[in-house]
Design an enzyme around this catalytic site. Structure first.
Site, mmCIF file in Angstrom:
data_model
loop_
_atom_site.group_PDB
_atom_site.id
_atom_site.type_symbol
_atom_site.label_atom_id
_atom_site.label_comp_id
_atom_site.label_asym_id
_atom_site.label_seq_id
_atom_site.Cartn_x
_atom_site.Cartn_y
_atom_site.Cartn_z
ATOM 1 N N GLY A 46 0.830 -1.195 0.000
ATOM 2 C CA GLY A 46 0.000 0.000 0.000
ATOM 3 C C GLY A 46 0.862 1.240 0.000
ATOM 4 C CD GLN A 51 3.469 5.520 2.662
ATOM 5 O OE1 GLN A 51 2.441 5.015 2.263
ATOM 6 N NE2 GLN A 51 4.444 4.809 3.195
ATOM 7 C CB CYS A 90 5.310 2.143 7.547
ATOM 8 S SG CYS A 90 4.824 3.604 6.614
ATOM 9 C CG LEU A 91 6.747 0.799 1.446
ATOM 10 C CD1 LEU A 91 6.274 1.163 0.044
ATOM 11 C CD2 LEU A 91 7.793 -0.298 1.386
ATOM 12 C CG HIS A 132 -0.637 1.068 7.187
ATOM 13 N ND1 HIS A 132 0.325 0.522 8.006
ATOM 14 C CD2 HIS A 132 0.023 1.947 6.388
ATOM 15 C CE1 HIS A 132 1.509 1.073 7.721
ATOM 16 N NE2 HIS A 132 1.353 1.927 6.731
ATOM 17 C CD GLU A 133 -1.483 2.567 2.575
ATOM 18 O OE1 GLU A 133 -1.112 3.728 2.354
ATOM 19 O OE2 GLU A 133 -0.700 1.670 2.911
ATOM 20 C CG HIS A 136 0.297 6.572 5.545
ATOM 21 N ND1 HIS A 136 1.469 7.111 6.034
ATOM 22 C CD2 HIS A 136 0.536 5.251 5.366
ATOM 23 C CE1 HIS A 136 2.383 6.140 6.142
ATOM 24 N NE2 HIS A 136 1.837 5.003 5.754
HETATM 25 ZN ZN ZN Z 1 2.722 3.170 5.805
#
Ligand code: ZN
Length: 166
Positions: A46, A51, A90-91, A132-133, A136
């Site tokens: 995701g 991000q 998380c990236l 999660h998204e 963000h």
């Molecule tokens: Zn994340």
């Protein structure tokens, strides 16, 4: 349009409440597709717009489950049921895993990549990815779910890394 780059904590845009998309145009469609490519480069499931340095409430999710990518714009969770805990990464916060308690089942209302209203009813891992998204998009990160001493440790490690350059 320029290529997108992954933003890494403590980049400020990761803490921003992102702007609502007023109208879904070709630009949003192209941005979402670029976000999808960026997510794949980093092997994520995701990616939220901030991000990729973009100040818009948009995310892409792809669990590689054969259903293809899910694009959501201006998403809202309208229903939550049950809870379960699982470790997430998380990236934008590489190398960190955090156990997060989330709803087992969610209903999400959003616009799709064509600007049409959609309703997604999801359970388990997809429900988790959606939550999660959507976190963000309002500047919330997995480290916010850590208890205080651990949270401070992670935050100061990333601040130091930033100061020390690459
Ligand atoms: Zn994340």
């Amino acid at each position: 349009m320029k290529d997108l780059d992954l933003t890494i904590y403590p980049d400020k845009i990761l803490r921003k409440q992102l702007n609502l998309v007023e109208k879904v145009t070709r630009e949003e469609e192209e941005t979402l597709k670029k976000m999808f490519n960026l997510m794949h480069i980093y092997k994520g499931v995701g990616l939220a717009a901030n991000q990729a340095g973009i100040d818009k409430q948009m995310s892409v999710i792809d669990l590689s489950d054969g259903y293809g990518p899910i694009y959501i714009i201006n998403p809202k969770i309208t229903k939550k049921e049950g809870t379960f805990e699982m470790e997430e990464g998380c990236l934008s916060i590489p190398g960190i895993g955090v156990k997060v308690k989330r709803a087992q089942k969610v209903t999400v209302e959003a616009l799709n990549i064509e600007g049409k209203p959609i309703r997604i009813i999801a359970e388990g891992f997809l429900a988790r990815a959606l939550q999660h998204e959507i976190d963000h998009l309002s500047g919330k990160l997995i480290i916010d779910y850590l208890k205080l001493p651990a949270r401070i440790k992670v935050i100061s490690a990333f601040q130091k890394k930033k100061k020390g350059g690459k």
